[in-house]
Design a protein around this motif. Structure first.
Motif, short mmCIF file in Angstrom:
data_model
loop_
_atom_site.label_atom_id
_atom_site.label_comp_id
_atom_site.label_asym_id
_atom_site.label_seq_id
_atom_site.Cartn_x
_atom_site.Cartn_y
_atom_site.Cartn_z
N LYS A 124 0.82 -1.20 0.00
CA LYS A 124 0.00 0.00 0.00
C LYS A 124 0.87 1.26 0.00
CE LYS A 124 -4.20 1.78 0.29
NZ LYS A 124 -5.23 1.53 -0.73
N LEU A 125 1.90 1.26 0.83
CA LEU A 125 2.80 2.41 0.88
C LEU A 125 3.53 2.60 -0.44
CD1 LEU A 125 4.28 2.02 4.48
CD2 LEU A 125 2.55 3.66 3.70
N GLN A 126 3.95 1.46 -1.02
CA GLN A 126 4.64 1.53 -2.30
C GLN A 126 3.72 2.08 -3.39
OE1 GLN A 126 6.02 -2.25 -3.79
NE2 GLN A 126 7.52 -1.30 -5.15
N ASN A 127 2.48 1.64 -3.37
CA ASN A 127 1.52 2.11 -4.34
C ASN A 127 1.20 3.59 -4.14
OD1 ASN A 127 -0.38 1.45 -6.53
ND2 ASN A 127 -1.94 1.99 -5.01
N GLU A 129 3.23 5.75 -2.84
CA GLU A 129 4.39 6.48 -3.32
C GLU A 129 4.37 6.58 -4.85
OE1 GLU A 129 9.29 6.23 -3.22
OE2 GLU A 129 8.08 4.73 -2.17
N PHE A 130 4.00 5.46 -5.47
CA PHE A 130 3.92 5.45 -6.92
C PHE A 130 2.88 6.45 -7.42
CE2 PHE A 130 1.73 3.79 -10.71
CZ PHE A 130 2.77 3.85 -11.61
N GLU A 131 1.72 6.45 -6.77
CA GLU A 131 0.67 7.38 -7.17
C GLU A 131 1.11 8.83 -6.96
OE1 GLU A 131 -2.91 6.44 -5.17
OE2 GLU A 131 -3.29 4.61 -6.32
N SER A 132 1.83 9.09 -5.88
CA SER A 132 2.33 10.45 -5.63
C SER A 132 3.32 10.86 -6.72
CB SER A 132 3.02 10.51 -4.26
OG SER A 132 2.10 10.24 -3.23
N LYS A 133 4.17 9.90 -7.09
CA LYS A 133 5.12 10.20 -8.16
C LYS A 133 4.41 10.47 -9.47
CE LYS A 133 9.05 7.64 -6.24
NZ LYS A 133 9.96 6.50 -6.42
N ALA A 136 2.90 13.81 -9.29
CA ALA A 136 3.95 14.81 -9.43
C ALA A 136 4.38 14.97 -10.89
CB ALA A 136 5.16 14.44 -8.57
N ILE A 137 4.48 13.83 -11.58
CA ILE A 137 4.84 13.86 -13.00
C ILE A 137 3.77 14.60 -13.79
CG2 ILE A 137 5.11 12.43 -15.07
CD1 ILE A 137 6.49 10.35 -13.26
N HIS A 138 2.51 14.31 -13.48
CA HIS A 138 1.42 14.97 -14.20
C HIS A 138 1.38 16.47 -13.94
CE1 HIS A 138 -0.96 11.91 -16.32
NE2 HIS A 138 -0.54 11.05 -15.39
#
Length: 583
Positions: A124-127, A129-133, A136-138
């Motif tokens: 969940k934390l990894q996901n 983090e991925f969603e935050s990244k 951020a990219i968007h």
């Protein structure tokens, strides 16, 4: 029956080994929990047994109607499965993938609830983090997705803003709408999408076309996305608009090319005037290499004994004003050779208006300057001994040189009333405009009604469009010469008149003698007739004297006619000379 019971126990044991299991009463009171659950939450069984499930929940959530409804649904026999946020004994957040399973008695009433859970906190934390990244990219980049054939699936606002399209205008269309036609039809473009469809990453700077038709440069990576089997199924592109940087780089390259290839000298100094850069043209002009001058001031290197201090001071003042300016100055090369340059200096400011540096461009004008100095020297020499005047295109006098003003005497305002047409006349003015120049003697009005005689050449000057911009006169003062000629002519005329008068008197005397001779001949003839035979010889003499008298009279008459013709010629000549001298 025993066999069936053994099998069920085996299943329970397997679940207990792989999952976190906890059992509740129908009201949420904890009955039992296995080691996996206890390890995940950090509690001992004795610390939770008999307590309510709410101890694993955030207090705000535990007091909510949503939480009350959650247990009511379970009591109603509803199976619930989802991801849940829970808290360990330490207060740390944990995430579980869990199913809450109501347990029914023989009458179908819920007697309890058993939960099977898997700790997914790390995932969940990894996901997250991925969603935050991704978010951020968007936020920072333009993102667009394609299928493997290049058809557009979706695009974020950054991308749409960069290309000027709406999502509805591009969704389902091919990537080629962003490309120049020639490139989109090329083998290179087909190979580009072939590589992506095979799972190859492609990155770099790319030239694209906006909806408006303007060029867009992007720094982009085309990233194939793979399914669980490792097969590419779409392409996602992350891009940054670098149009401004590319444009600046191209301009810089162009400026560098100009600076390196031009014969002009280019110097860039810091705000205090110390050299930061020189181009090859500087070396060719001055003989100094770049490494010899860095950190030094141009004036310290290039100014010499005959450099004008006034010009140096003028440059200093203009630099202090921080405004662009142009100047001409005498500099010296590394070998000490003097040369003239035209100097253009421009200050450079940052976005806050603070001075950063100065850019100086110098052109070698030595040949032109020397020719100009020679021309001015010659002009000064001509001006010292010749009359110079300028008229506007309309024929109004603009300027006279000192010599011409001196020749005019103390006449004030005469030059302003001396229109060119008045000096030349209408016919001569037309001839000047037609031929471009005119040579003639001019009588220029001077003080006290006098005139100045000039042997002059008048030339017209045209501008770049071929229109007359001014008229210029160069003349030599011939007043004294003209006066001397007039005086000499007058004396010659008077002498001729006096000679004519004397000849006339002589002719008159000859006429008188002829008349007397005629009278004597007549008397002699009469006396000879009286003498008869004795007077025949005397009669012959008288006849000869009479013939001589007639011829003398004829000669006198011819001389008188010649004298009259001479007087008429002298009179006509006098009139012509007076006309010429007067003009």
């Amino acid at each position: 029956m025993r066999k069936h019971s053994t099998k069920n126990q085996s299943i329970v044991d397997a679940i207990n080994r792989s999952a976190a299991v906890i059992e509740f009463k129908a009201d949420g009171t904890i009955i039992d929990a296995n080691d996996n659950f206890l390890n995940a939450t950090g509690y001992k069984l004795s610390e939770i047994q008999g307590r309510h499930h709410r101890l694993f929940c955030d207090s705000e959530y535990a007091d909510s109607d949503e939480y009350q409804g959650f247990w009511q649904r379970l009591r109603n026999g509803e199976y619930i499965s989802a991801e849940f946020q829970r808290f360990a004994k330490s207060g740390c957040e944990i995430w579980i993938q869990a199913s809450y399973n109501p347990i029914f008695d023989r009458r179908g009433e819920v007697t309890g609830v058993i939960k099977f859970a898997t700790d997914i906190t790390a995932a969940k934390l990894q996901n997250a983090e991925f969603e935050s990244k991704v978010q951020a990219i968007h936020r920072s980049q333009a993102v667009i997705e394609f299928d493997l054939q290049g058809n557009i699936l979706s695009a974020n606002e950054n991308f749409l803003g960069a290309v000027g399209y709406s999502l509805e205008e591009i969704q389902g269309k091919h990537h080629r709408i962003f490309c120049e036609t020639e490139y989109a039809n090329s083998a290179e473009y087909a190979d580009f999408w072939r590589k992506l469809s095979e799972g190859d990453f492609v990155g770099g700077q790319f030239k694209r076309i906006k909806k408006s038709g303007d060029v867009l440069w992007i720094e982009a990576s085309y990233n194939p996305v793979f399914d669980v089997a490792g097969r590419p199924y779409k392409v996602i592109k992350f891009a940054t608009d670098v149009t401004e940087q590319v444009t600046q780089r191209e301009q810089f390259q162009l400026l560098s090319l100009v600076a390196n290839e031009t014969d002009n000298s280019v110097i860039i100094t810091d705000r205090d005037g110390f050299i930061e850069y020189t181009n090859p043209g500087f070396t060719r002009l001055t003989g100094y290499q770049a490494n010899e001058v860095l950190g030094k001031k141009p004036g310290q290197l290039l100014q010499g004994p005959h450099t004008s201090p006034e010009t140096v001071e003028c440059i200093r003042r203009q630099l202090a004003r921080r405004e662009p300016f142009y100047e001409e100055i005498l500099n010296y090369s590394r070998e000490g050779d003097p040369y003239w340059i035209s100097l253009a200096i421009n200050p450079v400011f940052d976005d806050q208006g603070q001075l950063q540096r100065f850019i100086s461009i110098q052109a070698n004008i030595n040949k032109t300057k020397l020719q100009s100095l020679e021309f001015h020297t010659r002009l000064e020499a001509i001006s010292a001994c010749g009359a110079i005047a300028e008229w506007s295109s309309k024929g109004t006098l603009i300027e006279c040189n000192a010599l011409l003003r001196e020749l005019m005497g103390d006449a004030k305002g005469i030059e302003h009333s001396c229109e060119l047409t008045q000096l030349l006349g209408t016919e001569a003015m037309r001839s000047l405009q037609s031929d471009g120049s005119l040579k003639r003697t001019i009588a220029w009005p001077a003080a006290e009604g006098d005139t100045v005689s000039l042997d002059a050449v008048i030339t017209l000057i045209r501008d770049l469009d071929g229109n007359i911009s001014k008229y210029v006169l160069f003349g030599v003062d011939t007043t004294a010469r003209q006066r001397a000629i007039a005086e000499e002519t007058e004396r010659a005329i008077q002498n001729a008149i006096q000679s004519s008068q004397r000849i006339t008197q002589t002719v008159s005397t000859i006429g008188d003698i002829s008349d007397q001779t005629k009278l004597l001949a007549l008397n002699a003839t009469i006396e000879a007739a009286r003498a008869g035979e004795a007077g025949k010889g005397f009669n012959v003499v008288a006849s000869e004297v009479k013939d001589l008298s007639v011829r003398s009279s004829d000669a006198a008459s011819q001389i008188a006619d010649i004298v009259k013709q001479s007087e008429e010629s002298v009179r006509q000549l006098t009139d012509k000379l007076q006309t010429l001298l007067g003009s």
